[in-house]
Motif scaffolding. Structure first.
Motif, PDB file in Angstrom:
ATOM      1  N   THR A 119      -4.957   0.992   3.336  1.00  0.00           N
ATOM      2  CA  THR A 119      -3.322   1.062   2.567  1.00  0.00           C
ATOM      3  C   THR A 119      -2.224   0.517   3.502  1.00  0.00           C
ATOM      4  OG1 THR A 119      -4.124   2.626   1.098  1.00  0.00           O
ATOM      5  CG2 THR A 119      -1.834   2.329   1.068  1.00  0.00           C
ATOM      6  N   SER A 120      -2.339   1.297   4.814  1.00  0.00           N
ATOM      7  CA  SER A 120      -1.331   1.094   5.757  1.00  0.00           C
ATOM      8  C   SER A 120      -1.631  -0.616   6.406  1.00  0.00           C
ATOM      9  CB  SER A 120      -1.482   1.848   6.956  1.00  0.00           C
ATOM     10  OG  SER A 120      -1.243   3.239   6.333  1.00  0.00           O
TER      11      SER A 120
ATOM     12  N   ARG B 272      -2.947  -3.071   4.965  1.00  0.00           N
ATOM     13  CA  ARG B 272      -2.294  -4.015   4.064  1.00  0.00           C
ATOM     14  C   ARG B 272      -0.895  -4.293   3.933  1.00  0.00           C
ATOM     15  NH1 ARG B 272      -3.705  -4.955  -2.512  1.00  0.00           N
ATOM     16  NH2 ARG B 272      -2.543  -6.773  -2.658  1.00  0.00           N
TER      17      ARG B 272
ATOM     18  N   PHE C  37       1.368  -2.979   6.007  1.00  0.00           N
ATOM     19  CA  PHE C  37       2.404  -3.467   7.176  1.00  0.00           C
ATOM     20  C   PHE C  37       1.776  -5.260   7.296  1.00  0.00           C
ATOM     21  CE2 PHE C  37       2.674   0.793   8.227  1.00  0.00           C
ATOM     22  CZ  PHE C  37       4.177   0.723   8.219  1.00  0.00           C
TER      23      PHE C  37
ATOM     24  N   GLU D 106       1.582  -7.338   4.747  1.00  0.00           N
ATOM     25  CA  GLU D 106       2.193  -7.908   3.717  1.00  0.00           C
ATOM     26  C   GLU D 106       3.610  -8.119   4.427  1.00  0.00           C
ATOM     27  OE1 GLU D 106      -0.245  -7.057   0.026  1.00  0.00           O
ATOM     28  OE2 GLU D 106       1.744  -6.536  -0.154  1.00  0.00           O
ATOM     29  N   ILE D 107       4.267  -6.789   5.049  1.00  0.00           N
ATOM     30  CA  ILE D 107       5.554  -6.660   5.396  1.00  0.00           C
ATOM     31  C   ILE D 107       5.845  -7.780   6.425  1.00  0.00           C
ATOM     32  CG2 ILE D 107       7.088  -5.177   6.933  1.00  0.00           C
ATOM     33  CD1 ILE D 107       6.193  -2.974   5.032  1.00  0.00           C
TER      34      ILE D 107
ATOM     35  N   ILE E  20       1.987   5.161   5.777  1.00  0.00           N
ATOM     36  CA  ILE E  20       2.134   4.535   4.558  1.00  0.00           C
ATOM     37  C   ILE E  20       3.674   5.053   4.146  1.00  0.00           C
ATOM     38  CG2 ILE E  20       1.849   4.834   1.991  1.00  0.00           C
ATOM     39  CD1 ILE E  20      -1.058   5.747   3.002  1.00  0.00           C
TER      40      ILE E  20
ATOM     41  N   SER F 166       5.903   2.561   5.689  1.00  0.00           N
ATOM     42  CA  SER F 166       5.796   1.173   5.127  1.00  0.00           C
ATOM     43  C   SER F 166       6.656   1.030   3.866  1.00  0.00           C
ATOM     44  CB  SER F 166       4.446   0.517   4.922  1.00  0.00           C
ATOM     45  OG  SER F 166       3.920   1.571   3.716  1.00  0.00           O
TER      46      SER F 166
ATOM     47  N   PHE G 258      10.602   1.109   4.915  1.00  0.00           N
ATOM     48  CA  PHE G 258      10.656   0.028   5.192  1.00  0.00           C
ATOM     49  C   PHE G 258      11.069  -1.192   3.934  1.00  0.00           C
ATOM     50  CE2 PHE G 258      10.044  -4.621   5.566  1.00  0.00           C
ATOM     51  CZ  PHE G 258      10.583  -5.092   7.123  1.00  0.00           C
ATOM     52  N   LEU G 259      10.299  -0.933   3.133  1.00  0.00           N
ATOM     53  CA  LEU G 259      10.316  -1.779   2.006  1.00  0.00           C
ATOM     54  C   LEU G 259      11.685  -1.403   0.993  1.00  0.00           C
ATOM     55  CD1 LEU G 259       6.554  -1.838   0.661  1.00  0.00           C
ATOM     56  CD2 LEU G 259       7.906  -3.797   1.498  1.00  0.00           C
TER      57      LEU G 259
ATOM     58  N   LYS H 217      -3.681   2.734  -4.499  1.00  0.00           N
ATOM     59  CA  LYS H 217      -3.547   2.360  -2.942  1.00  0.00           C
ATOM     60  C   LYS H 217      -5.139   1.398  -2.533  1.00  0.00           C
ATOM     61  CE  LYS H 217      -1.039   6.246  -1.282  1.00  0.00           C
ATOM     62  NZ  LYS H 217      -1.126   7.476  -0.553  1.00  0.00           N
ATOM     63  N   PRO H 218      -5.294   0.649  -2.074  1.00  0.00           N
ATOM     64  CA  PRO H 218      -4.196   0.055  -1.038  1.00  0.00           C
ATOM     65  C   PRO H 218      -3.380  -0.797  -2.094  1.00  0.00           C
ATOM     66  CG  PRO H 218      -6.235  -1.085  -0.646  1.00  0.00           C
ATOM     67  CD  PRO H 218      -6.674   0.199  -1.535  1.00  0.00           C
ATOM     68  N   TYR H 219      -1.793  -0.643  -1.890  1.00  0.00           N
ATOM     69  CA  TYR H 219      -1.100  -1.438  -2.860  1.00  0.00           C
ATOM     70  C   TYR H 219      -0.489  -2.670  -2.471  1.00  0.00           C
ATOM     71  CZ  TYR H 219       2.927   0.292  -0.047  1.00  0.00           C
ATOM     72  OH  TYR H 219       3.683   0.353   0.961  1.00  0.00           O
ATOM     73  N   SER H 220      -0.295  -3.403  -3.286  1.00  0.00           N
ATOM     74  CA  SER H 220       0.684  -4.702  -2.859  1.00  0.00           C
ATOM     75  C   SER H 220       1.902  -4.554  -2.925  1.00  0.00           C
ATOM     76  CB  SER H 220       0.030  -5.728  -4.023  1.00  0.00           C
ATOM     77  OG  SER H 220       1.384  -6.830  -4.224  1.00  0.00           O
ATOM     78  N   THR H 221       2.516  -4.839  -1.750  1.00  0.00           N
ATOM     79  CA  THR H 221       4.074  -4.588  -1.463  1.00  0.00           C
ATOM     80  C   THR H 221       4.930  -5.095  -2.340  1.00  0.00           C
ATOM     81  OG1 THR H 221       4.021  -5.957   0.128  1.00  0.00           O
ATOM     82  CG2 THR H 221       3.830  -3.782   0.985  1.00  0.00           C
ATOM     83  N   ARG H 222       4.436  -6.586  -2.561  1.00  0.00           N
ATOM     84  CA  ARG H 222       5.375  -7.136  -3.641  1.00  0.00           C
ATOM     85  C   ARG H 222       5.117  -6.685  -4.938  1.00  0.00           C
ATOM     86  NH1 ARG H 222       1.765 -11.922  -1.087  1.00  0.00           N
ATOM     87  NH2 ARG H 222       2.485 -11.310   1.129  1.00  0.00           N
TER      88      ARG H 222
END
Lengths: 898, 127
Positions: A688-689, A691, A693, A695-696, B18, B21, B24-25, B109-114
């Motif tokens: 998860t982390s 992926r 980061f 993407e970020i 996590i 992240s 940040f988002l 999880k794992p997730y798509s940030t978008r």
């Protein structure tokens, strides 16, 4: 004594018997079977002791000394074998619903009607003298108690001109009332059994009281009586065995009585038909001999006392038991003795007539009616009435004949000699019964020839000579043989004179009976039914369980026919329930018109219980068309049933095993699911982390360098964590499946510890805690897997680093040598582990599942792997800790010889 | 996008990376972010800050995500607060259970940030 007192006492006694029977049967109907116990069973077997024992033993002892004992030694020796023989007979009778000894033999030899009828007639003839003996004893004891032998006889004292006739009439009425309240003869007469057991107690107590009275009241103990008796020269022969036939008499009479105690119709009735539990035999085989022992203790003392007391008087020794208390003017004791003798006689009469009358109705009346089509017309009108009435007529007939025999013959003979005549006749059944139990080839023709020949010889050698005493036959016949032919003399066939008449008759009749049974059986063939029955009888223990569910019958029958057949005897309602119950037990469909062969076989068995197996077969034949079943077919059917049963049992077992296995599998499966869920969860976290980061970083190119570096660092670390986790999971899987092997070598433990501390040193310095090593060993070489042990030590050390805090954090690695073990411990002064978790932390993913103690993080597999490694070395690992006071992980490794 | 400044978002997870992240988002999208490293902190923030949206991990030590969601959905003051579960629990039954507590969305999880941000914006715009 006044005759009215005696009559009144007898009537009261009989009423008491009635009451006992009534009470016990009432309890049984109420579902209470308190009287169903081995003691009652054993006491009922003591119906063997009749008036013959009660009065006759003393008479026999007075004449022949110890000879009287032979008839009790035989049963005593045979009793233990009952466990084998009687148990088998009981088992056969229960499964085949056999209710008489004639039915037993006829059923074994192909359910043959004529065989059953022959045996019934033979038993009738054989047992009549025995019953007449009882009538004689009651009548004579009655006459004596009113007018003792030692007093001057005067016919004016006699109440009745013929006491025996009155007794016979009275007993017939009593037995009819007592014995024919029910139709189904296989329905056990629990009331009768209890009454008979009661009678056994009475006769024993009566005999013991007169014995004690004579021995210790009238005389001065056994010694006194025997000393005085030995002074009479004429008595001395009583202490020895007769020189000519004495010894063989002992031997043969013992055998004869052993057979009689098993096969007499009344013994068969109480021992087999009335048996409610085979286990009762276990107690009976010693209780019954004990009873025989007790009732014989005082025979000789009483015999000698009587001889001495009545020396010179014409007193019948058969009634010493009664005469002595009368002579001593102890009227109460005399009355007790009379009642005791009355009990001995009535118990025999009751059981014997019930047994014989069942045979009479089932094997003579019913077959005769079957032959005339009378029964078929009688349909629906309740055959049970005919059955009951024929039984009643049978009883009256039996007692009438017995009276006749008494009147013409028994009067002139002693009690014992009459009884032995019956014994020899019943012994004729032995070859066909015992042969039938153990020899499959024994057949009907053999049985009939042996039986008839045996009975003819018995009749010729014992009954005919007895007729001479009443002048029915000329004495010349006995003295010189028929038509003067010497070697045909009934008491000395072929010139044999060494035997007493009883043994002589027994010898010839049994030898010829047995010889013919075996020879003819070998010469002639068995019918199909005979073969089938032989198979079932001989191997009953193999087949009994499947009898109920096996159709040993073939043909076409309708259910309504079956029902109306049963209804003739059981009534509409009872037969309906019986058939319905059977159908439910065996999953049969009653809505069809055609009856299942199993049902037909069942109906036949129920009928057999009521009218005997041969008649049942014929009755069944009147409504159904039967096809013959060949032995091979029967064997197939039986085998199939047996295999089916075995298969069922195995299937059941397999099912249980499967269920067990399934349960274990499910548990394992759950554990595995649990493990997998935890593993995937643990894998998801670093991914998860990574992926997020990635993407970020991709979506935000404007991020500052420093921040960018930080995120890349996270990705790096999480990747490490991921690969570590994967290798640990694989590692653990290897240990779990046993694939992991140790690579044992002689290693220097001090060097290994140094390597471990070196590799962890950077981590310790970074954290700002301190590490000490204390090694105390007298030898340094150990046989271990170096890499694995290092893995454990480093894991424990890095755990310790995580749990200690600067600046005072202290970790101590200690290695000591405790005789058989190498003991390595890692101590820290961190926050410690509470007691409840000290076992659990060695389980995989324990911390993942118990997140409250999850800090600081690890894969959750480290300690689990440590444990596996230590255990693989044959050692143990544990943690000693108290919350807040640090923790010490200790593991041992046994010293292995290099 | 003037309203955006005032929108308050709670992110709760016991994995620091996590959490980082997510922080940040949210910040990048212009929301005000409150960080909770465990259930207790999350509950505290829910009560004091009255967020407009909460992104909740489920498996946290002390108080789990279900309880926090349940609290939010039952509280009248927080009637407008949206809840998104972000969990490694990915079985159909897990998702159903999460939704049964009244959550507005469930993301594994794992997730798509978008995808997460699209959903967050979506939920807030619907208001």
């Amino acid at each position: 004594m006044s005759s009215w007192i005696v009559i009144l006492a007898s009537v009261i006694y009989l009423v008491l018997l009635f009451f006992i029977a009534y009470y016990v049967e009432g309890k049984k109907i109420a579902g209470k079977r308190i009287f169903n116990n081995p003691y009652i069973y054993a006491l009922s077997l003591a119906v063997y002791c009749t008036a013959w024992t009660f009065y006759g033993s003393v008479g026999k002892a007075s004449k022949d000394g110890f000879d009287f004992l032979a008839v009790y030694i035989g049963p005593t020796l045979v009793a233990p074998i009952w466990i084998i023989i009687l148990r088998k007979i009981i088992r056969i009778c229960k499964t085949q619903r056999i209710t008489t000894i004639a039915d037993f033999i006829s059923s074994r030899y192909g359910k043959n009607i004529s065989l059953a009828s022959i045996i019934t007639v033979l038993c009738f003839l054989g047992v009549i003298p025995y019953i007449s003996l009882q009538l004689k004893a009651i009548a004579e004891s009655f006459d004596i108690i009113i007018n003792p032998d030692f007093k001057q006889k005067s016919s004016s004292y006699l109440l009745f001109s013929d006491t025996a006739l009155i007794v016979a009439i009275f007993m017939a009425a009593f037995t009819v009332l007592f014995g024919t309240r029910r139709v189904e003869s296989n329905e056990q007469h629990s009331g009768m059994v209890a009454a008979v057991a009661f009678e056994s107690i009475i006769k024993l107590l009566a005999f013991l009281s007169v014995g004690i009275y004579v021995t210790w009241v009238m005389f001065d103990g056994f010694g006194d009586i025997f000393t005085r008796a030995s002074n009479f020269v004429s008595y001395q022969k009583l202490f020895t065995v007769k020189p000519v036939s004495g010894y063989s008499d002992w031997f043969w009479v013992s055998i004869l009585s052993g057979i009689a105690a098993t096969l007499l119709p009344r013994q068969f009735q109480v021992g087999v038909v009335e048996n409610t539990d085979e286990n009762h035999l276990k107690k009976a085989i010693w209780l019954f001999p004990l009873y025989l022992f007790l009732i014989n203790i005082f025979v000789l003392p009483i015999a000698f006392s009587g001889q001495m007391l009545f020396d010179g008087l014409s007193v019948n020794a058969d009634y010493f038991v009664l005469d002595i208390p009368l002579y001593a003017n102890n009227k109460l004791l005399a009355l007790v003795v009379f009642i005791g003798g009355f009990a001995a006689a009535t118990s025999m009469i009751i059981v014997e007539t019930i047994a014989l009358s069942t045979m009479f109705s089932n094997h003579l009346v019913i077959p005769a009616l079957l032959g005339t089509d009378y029964l078929k017309q009688y349909h629906q009108i309740g055959l049970s009435k005919i059955l009951l009435n024929s039984r009643r007529i049978g009883m009256i007939l039996i007692l009438g004949t017995a009276y006749g025999y008494y009147h013409y013959i028994s009067k002139y003979y002693s009690l014992v000699s009459i009884g032995l005549i019956s014994f020899v006749s019943v012994a004729q059944l032995a070859p066909s019964i015992f042969g039938g139990l153990y020899w499959k080839k024994g057949n009907k023709t053999g049985a009939i020839s042996g039986l008839i020949a045996g009975f003819v010889i018995w009749f010729y050698t014992l009954v005919l000579p007895s007729l001479t005493s009443s002048n029915i036959l000329s004495v010349d016949f006995v003295l010189y043989g028929p038509f003067g032919i010497e070697w045909l003399k009934p008491n000395a066939l072929l010139g044999m004179t060494e035997f007493s008449p009883i043994v002589h008759s027994m010898f010839f009749s049994l030898i010829i009976n047995l010889g013919l049974y075996v020879k003819v059986s070998l010469w002639t063939k068995q019918s199909a039914t005979e073969q089938n029955q032989a198979e079932i009888f001989v191997d009953i223990f193999k087949y009994e369980k499947i009898m109920d569910t096996t159709a040993t019958w073939k043909g076409v029958a309708s259910i309504p026919d079956m029902q109306s057949l049963l209804a003739n005897f059981l009534g509409e309602q009872r037969s309906k329930t019986a058939i319905q119950n059977f159908a439910t037990r065996n999953n049969l469909d009653l809505n069809q018109n055609k009856a299942d062969p199993k049902l037909v076989a069942y109906v036949e068995r129920v009928l057999a219980g009521i009218i005997g197996s041969a008649s049942a077969r014929v009755m069944l034949g009147s409504v159904v068309k039967e096809e013959e079943i060949k032995l091979a077919e029967l064997m197939d059917i039986l085998k199939e049933s047996q295999q089916l049963m075995l298969l069922n049992r195995e299937l059941k077992k397999a099912k249980e095993q499967l269920e067990d296995a399934n349960f274990i599998l499910k548990e394992i499966d759950e554990l595995k699911d649990d493990f997998l869920a935890t593993v995937t969860h643990e894998l998801r976290t670093p991914i998860t982390s990574i992926r997020a980061f990635s993407e970020i970083l991709y979506d935000n190119p404007e991020i500052e360098l420093e921040e960018r570096q930080q995120y890349l660092q996270i990705i790096n670390k999480e990747t490490d964590r991921l690969s570590r986790l994967i290798s640990q999971v694989l590692d653990l899987e290897k240990y779990d499946s046993g694939k992991q092997k140790l690579n044992l070598n002689k290693e220097n433990i001090v060097e290994i510890m140094k390597e471990c501390t070196d590799s962890i040193l950077q981590l310790v310095k970074d954290k700002g805690v301190s590490l000490q090593t204390k090694i105390d060993l007298n030898e340094t070489e150990f046989l271990i897997d170096k890499d694995k042990v290092m893995q454990v030590v480093i894991n424990l050390l890095s755990n310790a680093v995580k749990f200690t805090e600067p600046p005072n954090g202290l970790i101590v690695l200690r290695v000591i040598n405790t005789g058989e073990f190498l003991e390595i411990s890692v101590n820290d002064n961190g926050k410690g582990i509470s007691h409840e978790y000290q076992q659990l932390i060695f389980e995989k993913f324990f911390q993942a599942r118990n997140q409250t103690i999850r800090k600081p993080k690890g894969s959750g597999l480290g300690l689990a792997i440590c444990k596996k490694i230590v255990e693989l070395h044959g050692g143990e690992i544990k943690v000693l800790s108290e919350s807040g006071k640090g923790a010490t992980f200790v593991f041992t490794i046994p010293k292995l010889k290099a | 996008m003037t309203k955006v400044d005032k929108i308050r978002i709670l992110v709760a997870d016991d994995e620091p990376n996590i959490l980082l992240s997510l922080e940040f988002l949210m910040r990048k999208s212009g929301y005000e972010v409150f960080i909770a490293r465990n259930g207790t902190e999350a509950m505290e923030i829910v009560k004091t800050q009255k967020p407009d949206l909460a992104v909740l991990d489920i498996m946290m030590p002390d108080i789990d995500g279900y309880q926090i969601c349940d609290y939010i959905k039952k509280s009248k003051e927080l009637a407008a607060c949206k809840v998104i579960f972000l969990s490694a629990k990915s079985k159909e039954s897990d998702i159903q259970k999460g939704m049964s507590f009244g959550a507005d969305f469930y993301m594994t999880k794992p997730y798509s940030t978008r995808a997460l941000m699209l959903k967050v914006n979506d939920l807030l715009a619907a208001e």
